[in-house]
Enzyme design. Structure first.
Site, mmCIF file in Angstrom:
data_model
loop_
_atom_site.group_PDB
_atom_site.id
_atom_site.type_symbol
_atom_site.label_atom_id
_atom_site.label_comp_id
_atom_site.label_asym_id
_atom_site.label_seq_id
_atom_site.Cartn_x
_atom_site.Cartn_y
_atom_site.Cartn_z
ATOM 1 N N GLU A 1 20.600 -65.702 50.733
ATOM 2 C CA GLU A 1 19.696 -65.601 51.892
ATOM 3 C C GLU A 1 19.840 -66.804 52.800
ATOM 4 O O GLU A 1 18.973 -67.669 52.867
ATOM 5 C CB GLU A 1 18.262 -65.425 51.395
ATOM 6 C CG GLU A 1 18.117 -64.155 50.588
ATOM 7 C CD GLU A 1 16.687 -63.790 50.251
ATOM 8 O OE1 GLU A 1 15.766 -64.349 50.880
ATOM 9 O OE2 GLU A 1 16.496 -62.949 49.368
ATOM 10 N N HIS B 1 7.567 -50.357 42.521
ATOM 11 C CA HIS B 1 8.021 -51.731 42.769
ATOM 12 C C HIS B 1 7.876 -52.564 41.508
ATOM 13 O O HIS B 1 6.795 -52.637 40.930
ATOM 14 C CB HIS B 1 7.222 -52.370 43.912
ATOM 15 C CG HIS B 1 7.726 -53.732 44.265
ATOM 16 N ND1 HIS B 1 6.926 -54.851 44.319
ATOM 17 C CD2 HIS B 1 8.976 -54.165 44.568
ATOM 18 C CE1 HIS B 1 7.669 -55.913 44.639
ATOM 19 N NE2 HIS B 1 8.908 -55.514 44.805
ATOM 20 N N GLU C 1 8.434 -56.288 40.701
ATOM 21 C CA GLU C 1 8.765 -57.698 40.922
ATOM 22 C C GLU C 1 8.798 -58.351 39.540
ATOM 23 O O GLU C 1 7.954 -58.062 38.694
ATOM 24 C CB GLU C 1 7.723 -58.356 41.836
ATOM 25 C CG GLU C 1 7.915 -59.841 42.083
ATOM 26 C CD GLU C 1 9.300 -60.202 42.651
ATOM 27 O OE1 GLU C 1 9.618 -59.776 43.764
ATOM 28 O OE2 GLU C 1 10.059 -60.921 41.946
ATOM 29 N N GLU D 1 19.035 -56.154 49.068
ATOM 30 C CA GLU D 1 18.775 -57.115 50.138
ATOM 31 C C GLU D 1 19.903 -58.143 50.004
ATOM 32 O O GLU D 1 21.007 -57.875 50.422
ATOM 33 C CB GLU D 1 17.377 -57.678 49.943
ATOM 34 C CG GLU D 1 16.914 -58.624 50.989
ATOM 35 C CD GLU D 1 15.782 -59.453 50.449
ATOM 36 O OE1 GLU D 1 15.856 -59.871 49.283
ATOM 37 O OE2 GLU D 1 14.813 -59.673 51.181
ATOM 38 N N GLU E 1 12.126 -60.332 56.245
ATOM 39 C CA GLU E 1 10.976 -61.091 55.754
ATOM 40 C C GLU E 1 10.970 -62.533 56.280
ATOM 41 O O GLU E 1 9.911 -63.095 56.528
ATOM 42 C CB GLU E 1 10.928 -61.082 54.231
ATOM 43 C CG GLU E 1 12.158 -61.679 53.592
ATOM 44 C CD GLU E 1 12.045 -61.861 52.068
ATOM 45 O OE1 GLU E 1 10.938 -61.789 51.528
ATOM 46 O OE2 GLU E 1 13.085 -62.077 51.435
#
Ligand code: NOJ
Ligand code: CA
Length: 677
Positions: A182, A382, A384, A470, A476
């Site tokens: 990222e 989801h 996480e 991603e 984000e």
């Protein structure tokens, strides 16, 4: 679905059916062996020097691209896989076939390559095989240590593979990082790149485009690149906590090391080298795998107006989910994601923090499932993990079964946090973990969208439930940092996206956060000046330009109410028959057209400069007219002051049309072309 099963069948070309020639030559005295691509534009030379060390080099379009570059391995306390080798046998083959992916940018892919297998043996009796596949658009090679007498455990301390570029070039790269991809891309001389994650993309002074990456990363460590000198790089694998790079039993095979080589930036994107170097679909029953559009309870948390944790601002409540399900049902959107639906978010950063099975008290799981069913909307689970894979591996089976039993067939995963015990996100242990998740998900008929993933290397061909990842600086970051500059979007297609689909989560309509109320800073990167650095038209264009089989309209749904431009997303298909790059210059602009049935959708984007592009529509079917709706920046659009100004106009076009499109600085354009019968 385009196809219910992956089919391989021969390409009936010019003269013949599939050509598969196999000829074996024994050549124990030979020190060199060469291979040409099917069109003969690329040439590979494999050689062995006097010390018995192995090298490859690559020439393309009559220039040297890769100078002699080493191959081999250093094992723990054993350097015998690096020298004293001789060629004992070579085998050549040629394949030309077309296969159909379950989903993707194109519904047919040509796999046309020449293969050279070099079998080697050294003076210690050690054997090694090197496979080279040369395509018209690049090279793939992998090294194999077959079963050896007396070796049960293989511990690789170093893969010796080098990429010694013949000339300096302009490079687009992110720094090598064992934990994350990222980052913003750097534009520099190749000789100024000290290290890099892959894909590393470059353009030589003579305009040849290349990208270094890997295909079929399976049970191996992720590869980063390290500069050794000037334009020479060596492979630097992500280590285990004990410093070893790869651990294997009896045999070892590296992923394919890939060098895509094309004559322009557009061909780099149109290359299927990475997918072709992966194995065919392993899943038998695939009717449950389906591209889709989604919305979710997500952006509110990143904006700091909702929370993942339960409390007065909790996003994932039953009432909120009902609203999102209604919105999806009314807007031709197939699925809804909820983050923060399960207990544990208050423990983020602690061991065993997340419970991926138990919903928060204000999230009535059964009621939400029933309501979604009633409205014909899918839910996206989801999970996480906060990085705690050991705890997740204990819970995974149960947590996935819960989704499956509720009729849910999509799962977003997340690894935002350090992996315990000193493991790196991109290490072999994590590559194993991500694959275990994918295989378990397949067992429970779940499509995976992985965040903080291992890089995309074409595994989607073999496991078509690997939808998107991603693994890039996505939307984000605009919520809580200085954001992603306009140039980022015109670098992603040529770098990160060469690996595979990106879940960038486009679609923020409230670009300057004018509707944001009662915001609480929650992220330390947030200096209070966050915004989205694009125009509204570019947000629409991202849905086409950054390919993903799952596309999110990421804004809070209230920001779509009364917005005529949202019609573009309502109409947008998720499946494509063909994709065609119309204009491309890395870091400057990008335009691509994608076909669904008889209709086409075009996305175009620019960097921080305003631009006019001429798009040649000669790819349209001759003799047909298309009703065209253009969502464009206009004279009022200003990235700084008025990014949401957009014009929606219509016209008719055909295959003779050259469409001149104007994009504001930081802008773009999205176009829908519907065939008129
Ligand atoms: C980072 C992910 O990329 C993002 O999509 C997610 O919302 C947060 N982690 C929380 O899971
Ligand atoms: Ca630029």
């Amino acid at each position: 679905m385009k196809s219910a099963s992956i089919k391989l069948y021969t390409l009936i070309t010019r003269a013949s059916l599939l050509v598969f020639l196999l000829c074996t030559i024994s050549c124990s005295t030979k020190r060199e062996v060469s291979l040409a691509s099917p069109d003969e534009n690329l040439n590979l030379l494999f050689s062995i020097n006097k010390k018995g060390e192995m090298y490859y080099q690559l020439e393309g379009f009559k220039t040297q691209l890769i100078k002699p570059s080493k191959l081999g391995f250093l094992l723990k306390n054993d350097d015998s896989f690096s020298h004293s080798f001789k060629i004992v046998k070579t085998e050549r083959s040629h394949k030309d076939e077309i296969w159909e992916p379950v989903w993707g940018e194109n519904n047919k892919i040509r796999d046309n390559f020449k293969q050279l297998l070099v079998k080697l043996e050294n003076t210690n009796g050690k054997t090694m095989n090197i496979y080279f596949k040369l395509y018209n658009d690049g090279l793939g090679f992998r090294c194999e240590i077959p079963k050896q007498n007396g070796i049960d455990e293989i511990v690789v301390m170093n893969e010796l593979t080098e990429f010694n570029f013949a000339n300096d070039a302009t490079a687009w790269s992110i720094p090598a990082n064992y934990e994350s991809y990222e980052m913003l891309y750097r534009t520099s001389n190749l000789s100024d790149v000290k290290d890099a994650n892959t894909p590393l993309t470059l353009r030589t002074r003579s305009g040849i485009h290349m990208s270094i990456h890997e295909a079929n990363l399976t049970n191996y460590a992720g590869m980063t690149l390290k500069q050794t000198k000037g334009t020479s790089f060596s492979c630097n694998l992500v280590p285990w906590p004990d410093g070893a790079k790869v651990k294997a039993k009896k045999t070892l095979v590296s992923p394919w090391r890939t060098i895509t080589v094309t004559q322009n930036a557009a061909q780099l994107i149109e290359s299927n080298l990475i997918l072709n170097l992966n194995e065919p679909c392993k899943l038998e029953e695939i009717s449950w795998i389906q591209p889709m559009k989604y919305i979710g309870i997500w952006w509110g948390m990143h904006l700091g107006v909702e929370t993942w944790t339960m409390g007065p601002k909790h996003g994932a409540t039953t009432a909120n989910m009902f609203k999102y399900i209604d919105f999806a049902a009314e807007n031709n959107i197939q699925a809804v994601l909820a983050e923060g639906w399960n207990t544990g978010w208050e423990n983020w950063g602690k061991p065993k923090a997340f419970d991926q099975v138990t919903p928060y008290a204000d999230y009535d799981f059964d009621k939400i499932v029933a309501y979604a069913n009633k409205r014909g909307i899918e839910l996206i689970g989801h999970h996480e993990t906060g990085g705690d894979i050991f705890f997740y591996e204990q819970q995974m089976e149960k947590a996935m079964k819960k989704l499956h039993d509720a009729g849910i067939r999509s799962l977003k995963t997340g690894y935002a946090g350090p992996i315990p015990q000193g493991y790196f996100h991109h290490s072999q242990r994590m590559v194993q973990h991500y694959r275990k998740v994918l295989e378990t998900a397949a067992k429970y008929k779940l499509m995976v969208n992985a965040h903080e993933p291992i890089k995309a290397t074409g595994i989607r061909r073999t496991y078509p439930n690997m939808m998107a990842r991603e693994g890039a600086r996505g939307m984000e970051w605009n919520g809580w940092s200085e954001g992603n500059p306009p140039e980022h979007h015109v670098m992603l297609p040529f770098t990160r996206c060469l690996g595979g689909p990106l879940d960038y989560t486009p679609g923020i309509f409230d670009i300057l956060y004018q509707n944001r109320k009662e915001y609480t800073k929650w992220n330390s990167n947030d200096n209070g000046n966050s915004r989205v650095n694009t125009t509204l038209a570019k947000q629409l264009a991202l849905w086409i330009c950054l390919y993903s089989p799952v596309q999110m309209a990421s804004d809070m749904i209230e920001n779509y109410e009364g917005q005529p431009a949202f019609q573009f997303f309502r109409n947008l298909p998720s499946e494509w028959d063909t994709s065609k790059v119309l204009a491309a210059e890395i870091g400057d602009y990008y335009a691509v057209a994608r076909k669904n049935g008889n209709n086409w959708y075009i996305g175009a984007m620019t960097d921080e400069k305003s631009r006019t592009l001429s798009l040649d529509l000669s790819f349209l079917e001759t003799g047909k007219q298309y009703k065209t709706t253009l969502y464009s920046d206009n004279n009022q659009t200003s990235l700084d002051k008025n990014p949401t100004a957009i014009s929606i106009s219509s016209t008719e076009v055909n295959s003779d049309t050259v469409l001149r499109i104007k994009m504001a600085a930081g802008g773009g354009q999205a176009i829908e072309l519907i065939e008129i019968n």
